[in-house]
Design an enzyme around this catalytic site. Sequence first.
Site, PDB file in Angstrom:
ATOM      1  N   ARG A  74      -2.050   3.473  12.729  1.00  0.00           N
ATOM      2  CA  ARG A  74      -1.735   4.884  12.931  1.00  0.00           C
ATOM      3  C   ARG A  74      -1.794   5.611  11.589  1.00  0.00           C
ATOM      4  O   ARG A  74      -1.384   5.056  10.581  1.00  0.00           O
ATOM      5  CB  ARG A  74      -0.299   4.979  13.469  1.00  0.00           C
ATOM      6  CG  ARG A  74      -0.167   5.833  14.716  1.00  0.00           C
ATOM      7  CD  ARG A  74       1.259   5.733  15.230  1.00  0.00           C
ATOM      8  NE  ARG A  74       1.440   4.652  16.177  1.00  0.00           N
ATOM      9  CZ  ARG A  74       2.499   3.827  16.195  1.00  0.00           C
ATOM     10  NH1 ARG A  74       3.461   3.938  15.303  1.00  0.00           N
ATOM     11  NH2 ARG A  74       2.584   2.896  17.097  1.00  0.00           N
ATOM     12  N   GLN A 112       4.350 -10.914  -9.208  1.00  0.00           N
ATOM     13  CA  GLN A 112       5.071 -10.534  -7.993  1.00  0.00           C
ATOM     14  C   GLN A 112       4.520  -9.224  -7.452  1.00  0.00           C
ATOM     15  O   GLN A 112       4.962  -8.740  -6.417  1.00  0.00           O
ATOM     16  CB  GLN A 112       6.561 -10.375  -8.314  1.00  0.00           C
ATOM     17  CG  GLN A 112       7.180 -11.655  -8.852  1.00  0.00           C
ATOM     18  CD  GLN A 112       8.541 -11.402  -9.486  1.00  0.00           C
ATOM     19  OE1 GLN A 112       9.571 -11.411  -8.822  1.00  0.00           O
ATOM     20  NE2 GLN A 112       8.558 -11.157 -10.785  1.00  0.00           N
ATOM     21  N   HIS A 130       3.529 -12.585  -3.930  1.00  0.00           N
ATOM     22  CA  HIS A 130       3.878 -11.750  -2.773  1.00  0.00           C
ATOM     23  C   HIS A 130       2.642 -11.165  -2.084  1.00  0.00           C
ATOM     24  O   HIS A 130       2.753 -10.222  -1.308  1.00  0.00           O
ATOM     25  CB  HIS A 130       4.831 -10.628  -3.191  1.00  0.00           C
ATOM     26  CG  HIS A 130       6.168 -11.137  -3.651  1.00  0.00           C
ATOM     27  ND1 HIS A 130       6.972 -10.464  -4.532  1.00  0.00           N
ATOM     28  CD2 HIS A 130       6.836 -12.281  -3.346  1.00  0.00           C
ATOM     29  CE1 HIS A 130       8.086 -11.169  -4.758  1.00  0.00           C
ATOM     30  NE2 HIS A 130       8.015 -12.276  -4.063  1.00  0.00           N
ATOM     31  N   CYS A 141      -4.387 -20.430   8.757  1.00  0.00           N
ATOM     32  CA  CYS A 141      -5.094 -21.246   7.751  1.00  0.00           C
ATOM     33  C   CYS A 141      -5.024 -20.650   6.346  1.00  0.00           C
ATOM     34  O   CYS A 141      -5.584 -21.221   5.409  1.00  0.00           O
ATOM     35  CB  CYS A 141      -6.545 -21.476   8.173  1.00  0.00           C
ATOM     36  SG  CYS A 141      -7.614 -20.032   7.983  1.00  0.00           S
ATOM     37  N   GLY A 199       7.978  -7.489 -17.675  1.00  0.00           N
ATOM     38  CA  GLY A 199       8.226  -6.463 -16.671  1.00  0.00           C
ATOM     39  C   GLY A 199       8.926  -6.954 -15.429  1.00  0.00           C
ATOM     40  O   GLY A 199       8.761  -6.393 -14.352  1.00  0.00           O
TER      41      GLY A 199
HETATM   42 ZN   LIG Z   1      -7.582 -18.858   9.904  1.00  0.00          ZN
END
Ligand SMILES: [Zn+2]
Length: 259
Positions: A74, A112, A130, A141, A199
Amino acid sequence: MVGMGLGDLIDRAAELILSAEYVVALTGAGVSVESGIRPFRGPGGIWTERGEPSMDGYRRFVANPRAYWEGRTRPRRGHGFGTSIYEAEPNPGHRALAEMEGMGLLRALITQNIDNLHIAAGSRNVLEIHGNAHKLRCVSCNARFPREGFDLSVLPPRCPECGGVVKGDTVMFGEPIPSDVLSRCFEESERSDCMIVAGTSAVVYPAAGLPLMVKRGGGVLVEVNPLRSELSQLCDVCVRAPSGKALPLLVSTLKRLRS
Ligand SMILES: [Zn+2]
């Protein structure tokens, strides 16, 4: 280190780096602040201002991946990230780390951040703990795909490799860190005898445990952070300056000491 000026601290950091065998960097939101990206936590952070997002994002995705995708596709209004992570450019701190890798002095970079700016700056061995907002990932997978151009005509989209459900690569609240990235972060930290922590206050696990692994293995820690952190007392050198200033100075010092 009381009484040492910035130049002395940078010299000391450079000496530690040059005498190490295997230098790894760990970066966090502070490195991207100078690219205009607002941090989530801490002063000026998006979550500090608005409160933390719901902690069950991943559970809701697993319960209904189609609803997750319908919410994402959206059109959205402004998201309050400051400069959009899709428009931000690397800053001198990102470029300095890429240059250190090119000089053969930095073996791996664990970040991160999800903004892709280390890769955009030219770093190659980047472990995105992350995930990466520019990528999608198969939850079965772990294959990654560029977000751009991925076929979203049927929701949820399926992995071309294995048919598993695909989501954004960015790790959600409640979602385990992808096992492939996590095990490589542990391997690199285990091997490292010098970690540059830039940082980040390194309070969020599992990233927070990585400098401790280096320290326990007898290695040294170099902190680059304008603010004192919980990690500071463990660090061998604390360079109190923003990474966009300190890291380019560090690179020029490394070049001078090596020549
Ligand atoms: Zn896969």
